[in-house]
Design a protein around this motif. Structure first.
Motif, PDB file in Angstrom:
ATOM      1  N   GLY A  50      38.750  78.600  13.592  1.00 47.68           N
ATOM      2  CA  GLY A  50      38.935  77.477  14.427  1.00 47.68           C
ATOM      3  C   GLY A  50      40.146  76.227  13.830  1.00 47.68           C
ATOM      4  N   ILE A  51      40.394  74.861  13.759  1.00 45.28           N
ATOM      5  CA  ILE A  51      41.344  74.303  12.960  1.00 45.28           C
ATOM      6  C   ILE A  51      40.898  72.901  12.484  1.00 45.28           C
ATOM      7  N   THR A  52      41.204  72.601  11.830  1.00 45.84           N
ATOM      8  CA  THR A  52      40.680  70.700  11.071  1.00 45.84           C
ATOM      9  C   THR A  52      41.126  70.157  10.940  1.00 45.84           C
ATOM     10  N   GLN A  53      40.881  68.797  11.695  1.00 46.78           N
ATOM     11  CA  GLN A  53      41.627  67.294  11.010  1.00 46.78           C
ATOM     12  C   GLN A  53      40.970  66.871   9.709  1.00 46.78           C
ATOM     13  N   SER A  54      41.663  66.446   9.034  1.00 43.99           N
ATOM     14  CA  SER A  54      41.252  65.427   8.360  1.00 43.99           C
ATOM     15  C   SER A  54      42.799  64.195   7.977  1.00 43.99           C
ATOM     16  N   PRO A  55      42.584  62.488   8.397  1.00 37.95           N
ATOM     17  CA  PRO A  55      43.231  61.862   8.122  1.00 37.95           C
ATOM     18  C   PRO A  55      43.727  61.821   6.195  1.00 37.95           C
ATOM     19  N   ILE A  56      44.764  61.874   6.576  1.00 40.71           N
ATOM     20  CA  ILE A  56      45.240  61.525   4.461  1.00 40.71           C
ATOM     21  C   ILE A  56      46.224  59.987   4.798  1.00 40.71           C
ATOM     22  N   GLU A  57      45.799  59.880   3.750  1.00 39.48           N
ATOM     23  CA  GLU A  57      46.404  58.158   3.801  1.00 39.48           C
ATOM     24  C   GLU A  57      47.957  58.885   3.442  1.00 39.48           C
ATOM     25  N   ALA A  58      48.655  57.991   3.691  1.00 37.33           N
ATOM     26  CA  ALA A  58      49.992  58.992   3.507  1.00 37.33           C
ATOM     27  C   ALA A  58      51.501  56.975   4.155  1.00 37.33           C
ATOM     28  N   GLN A  59      52.679  57.057   4.434  1.00 33.16           N
ATOM     29  CA  GLN A  59      53.780  56.423   4.226  1.00 33.16           C
ATOM     30  C   GLN A  59      54.913  57.290   5.272  1.00 33.16           C
ATOM     31  N   GLU A  60      55.561  56.313   5.480  1.00 28.56           N
ATOM     32  CA  GLU A  60      55.958  57.332   6.876  1.00 28.56           C
ATOM     33  C   GLU A  60      57.504  56.450   6.323  1.00 28.56           C
ATOM     34  N   TYR A  61      58.614  57.533   6.416  1.00 28.89           N
ATOM     35  CA  TYR A  61      59.936  56.300   5.888  1.00 28.89           C
ATOM     36  C   TYR A  61      60.952  57.242   6.081  1.00 28.89           C
ATOM     37  N   THR A  62      62.663  56.951   5.948  1.00 30.33           N
ATOM     38  CA  THR A  62      63.378  57.447   6.150  1.00 30.33           C
ATOM     39  C   THR A  62      64.227  57.253   4.947  1.00 30.33           C
ATOM     40  N   ILE A  63      64.703  58.162   4.738  1.00 27.91           N
ATOM     41  CA  ILE A  63      65.828  58.472   3.234  1.00 27.91           C
ATOM     42  C   ILE A  63      67.350  58.782   3.364  1.00 27.91           C
ATOM     43  N   ALA A  64      68.187  57.428   3.010  1.00 22.14           N
ATOM     44  CA  ALA A  64      69.234  57.587   3.570  1.00 22.14           C
ATOM     45  C   ALA A  64      70.672  57.747   2.585  1.00 22.14           C
ATOM     46  N   LEU A  65      71.068  59.264   2.438  1.00 19.45           N
ATOM     47  CA  LEU A  65      71.955  59.060   1.649  1.00 19.45           C
ATOM     48  C   LEU A  65      73.283  59.209   1.710  1.00 19.45           C
ATOM     49  N   ALA A  90      62.457  63.721  -7.292  1.00 19.60           N
ATOM     50  CA  ALA A  90      60.975  63.064  -8.082  1.00 19.60           C
ATOM     51  C   ALA A  90      61.039  62.540  -7.144  1.00 19.60           C
ATOM     52  N   LEU A  91      61.059  61.409  -6.205  1.00 18.85           N
ATOM     53  CA  LEU A  91      60.402  60.807  -4.872  1.00 18.85           C
ATOM     54  C   LEU A  91      59.658  61.602  -4.456  1.00 18.85           C
ATOM     55  N   LEU A  92      60.176  63.167  -3.729  1.00 19.00           N
ATOM     56  CA  LEU A  92      59.166  63.311  -3.152  1.00 19.00           C
ATOM     57  C   LEU A  92      58.078  63.687  -3.156  1.00 19.00           C
ATOM     58  N   LYS A  93      58.110  64.508  -4.491  1.00 20.60           N
ATOM     59  CA  LYS A  93      57.295  64.887  -5.431  1.00 20.60           C
ATOM     60  C   LYS A  93      55.741  63.636  -5.933  1.00 20.60           C
ATOM     61  N   GLN A  94      56.167  62.099  -5.165  1.00 24.46           N
ATOM     62  CA  GLN A  94      55.353  60.987  -5.652  1.00 24.46           C
ATOM     63  C   GLN A  94      54.224  60.868  -5.050  1.00 24.46           C
ATOM     64  N   ASN A  95      53.938  62.019  -3.577  1.00 25.71           N
ATOM     65  CA  ASN A  95      52.908  61.895  -2.745  1.00 25.71           C
ATOM     66  C   ASN A  95      52.845  63.083  -1.809  1.00 25.71           C
ATOM     67  N   PRO A  96      52.641  64.451  -1.808  1.00 23.76           N
ATOM     68  CA  PRO A  96      52.994  65.182  -1.547  1.00 23.76           C
ATOM     69  C   PRO A  96      52.545  64.869   0.711  1.00 23.76           C
ATOM     70  N   ALA A  97      51.789  64.220   0.914  1.00 24.30           N
ATOM     71  CA  ALA A  97      51.346  64.126   1.717  1.00 24.30           C
ATOM     72  C   ALA A  97      52.120  63.069   2.683  1.00 24.30           C
ATOM     73  N   ASP A  98      53.300  62.394   2.283  1.00 24.06           N
ATOM     74  CA  ASP A  98      54.177  61.084   2.557  1.00 24.06           C
ATOM     75  C   ASP A  98      55.055  62.115   3.981  1.00 24.06           C
ATOM     76  N   ASN A  99      55.885  61.702   5.514  1.00 26.58           N
ATOM     77  CA  ASN A  99      55.953  62.303   6.145  1.00 26.58           C
ATOM     78  C   ASN A  99      57.456  60.776   5.738  1.00 26.58           C
ATOM     79  N   ILE A 100      58.572  61.968   6.265  1.00 25.93           N
ATOM     80  CA  ILE A 100      59.774  61.656   4.824  1.00 25.93           C
ATOM     81  C   ILE A 100      61.092  62.083   6.329  1.00 25.93           C
ATOM     82  N   MET A 101      61.770  61.326   6.696  1.00 30.19           N
ATOM     83  CA  MET A 101      62.973  62.835   7.105  1.00 30.19           C
ATOM     84  C   MET A 101      64.304  61.966   5.931  1.00 30.19           C
TER      85      MET A 101
END
Length: 512
Positions: A50-65, A90-101
């Protein structure tokens, strides 16, 4: 039952042909059976749970280059664009759970990667971007902010990495940011003195009148951040230091606590069965001392969680912990090859004792278990770590989680304490130290739970494929091969991507 890598099953076809036309000899027959078992093991049969769901503390942000022509300037070593890419990596490695665009922009913004927690995909998109195909010289912050403001998310955290933008549009840009509810964090790359810009052939870029172009940092970036309640920072000595400072700023400025629900397919691996049969048949066929080897295999067994040596090291680590020899305990745990619940819990307790609460929090948060009693202890210790870091609101959440799983006088007392401290934090009151549960007591409790349950730790997903449908499995496998194989050639972005970035560059009226 499902097969994770069904492509390997095609190897059974030539084996079936060989089996059909084999000579009737026992050795050849057994060899073909051994090869068939190895093929089955390679195909990774699994039993879905089956499928397990687990809450993970993370941030959501957009990177504009900013990928405009001026980012080639070399007033930042080695140049602004390369420094920006390394900072993002380097920023992507700070927290692998972050939701990034990830968005690339010049005069026009273009989505390179949609919001995702798969940071390897963002890395691939970032590495595939080639500046030589980007002709646009101007930078439009207005179009970028308008695009971000039109997105549906309530809170839009934007990490803006740029050197330019409209020079006389502060009021207009400020209005778009505030109306779009954009939380702006600006990383300004460039210097006040500025630098010339090199072309691909090594010559210096000039304007239509033949004058050298000097690209300087846009002076409106800092007041734009101040007026919109955002943050402004310039490059540090290294991309890694810049990314660390930027991530601390993101966490400090985050107004709400984000929890991402991560879904994961759980299954039991079955490849060991055909593999064991293959080894057994090979030993019986080619080894005279087969019965002694079989006895040894049955005696030692094959464990999924840890080897006998790992169990010994964990036991020694707990003994050292009870004698307050934290260095020796940590040394034993660092040698554990297959981390278990006990080893992670012990490491978290050691770092907590040493006062490294951030590191302790990482170990406690990494543990997955189905035991309510163990979960309660984990929540309690996570809450203690947050309380020590003066993150009282987060501590309240985890003390409450712990109390939802059972009554605990220490958790009740600490919850009342952090609730008071959260209210009085502005007054500068001193923080009291929450009670900490000992690792030894945690171990005895876990051993009790082990007797009641066949297992006390969730079986982690062995791979990232779903295993539910063969088509989906093949796609996931192909994706992982592209991402993880260091020899795989990076796929360039299509010409359509650069057409969208360069759209309208011919009619640029003020490219600089």
């Amino acid at each position: 039952m499902s097969i994770l890598y069904p492509g390997f099953l095609w190897l059974l076809l030539p084996l079936a042909i060989l089996f059909r036309y084999r000579r009737k000899k026992i050795i050849e027959t057994v060899h073909l059976i051994i090869l068939a078992c190895l093929v089955l093991a390679l195909s990774r049969p699994v039993l879905m749970q089956g499928i397990t769901q687990s809450p993970i503390e993370a941030q959501e942000y957009t990177i504009a280059l900013d990928v405009s022509y001026s980012m080639r300037a070399k007033d930042i070593n080695p140049d602004r664009y390369t420094f920006a890419k390394k900072t993002i990596s380097a920023l992507l490695k700070q927290n692998p759970a972050d939701n990034i665009m990830l968005i690339a922009f010049t005069s026009n913004p273009l989505l390179l990667s949609p919001p995702t927690t798969d940071h390897q995909l963002i890395e691939v998109a970032l590495k595939s971007l080639n500046l030589n195909y980007i002709l646009t010289k101007g930078t439009s912050l207005e179009k970028l902010f308008t695009t971000i403001a039109s997105m549906k998310s309530r809170e839009k955290t934007l990490v803006l990495i740029t050197d330019g933008g409209e020079e006389n549009a502060l009021a207009k840009l400020e209005k778009i940011v505030e109306k779009g509810n954009i939380h702006l964090h600006i990383l300004a790359l460039g210097t006040v003195a500025g630098s010339t810009v090199e072309n691909a052939d090594g010559s210096l870029l000039k304007d239509a009148e033949g004058h050298l172009i000097v690209s300087r940092i846009n002076p409106i970036l800092e007041p734009l951040a101040e007026e919109t309640g955002g943050t402004y920072m310039s490059a540090a000595s290294t991309p890694e230091a810049t990314a660390e400072t930027l991530y601390r700023t993101l966490r400090a400025k985050s107004k709400t606590q984000h929890f991402i629900t991560k879904k994961q397919h759980r299954y039991t691996e079955l490849y060991g069965i055909p593999l064991f049969i293959a080894i057994l048949l090979f030993i019986l066929l080619h080894t005279r001392a087969a019965r002694f080897l079989l006895t040894a295999l049955l005696f030692f067994g094959i464990t999924a969680e840890a080897s006998i040596l790992d169990s010994y090291r964990v036991e020694q680590a707990y003994r050292a912990y009870r004698t307050h020899d934290l260095n020796a305990s940590k040394s034993y745990l660092k040698k554990v090859e297959t981390p278990s619940l006990q080893s992670r819990f012990a490491l978290g307790s050691i770092y907590y004792k040493e006062g490294d609460y951030a590191q302790a929090l990482k170990y406690f948060a990494s543990i997955r278990t189905t035991s309510p009693a163990v979960k309660q202890k984990l929540y309690y210790n996570i809450a203690n770590c947050y309380a020590k870091q003066k993150s009282y609101e987060k501590a309240k959440i985890y003390y409450t989680k712990a109390l939802q799983l059972g009554k605990d006088k220490d958790a009740e007392a600490n919850l009342a304490l952090v609730a008071l401290l959260a209210d009085k934090k502005a007054a500068g009151l001193g923080i009291a130290h929450p009670k900490s549960q000992s690792s030894a007591a945690s171990k005895s409790q876990e051993q009790t739970e082990n007797k009641k349950k066949s297992r006390n730790e969730d079986q982690p997903s062995s791979g990232s494929g779903s295993g539910g449908e063969n088509t989906k499995s093949r796609k996931e496998q192909q994706k992982r091969k592209l991402l993880l194989d260091p020899n795989t050639q990076k796929q360039p972005l299509s010409s359509k991507v650069y057409d969208l970035i360069n759209k309208g560059y011919i009619r640029e009226t003020k490219p600089w």
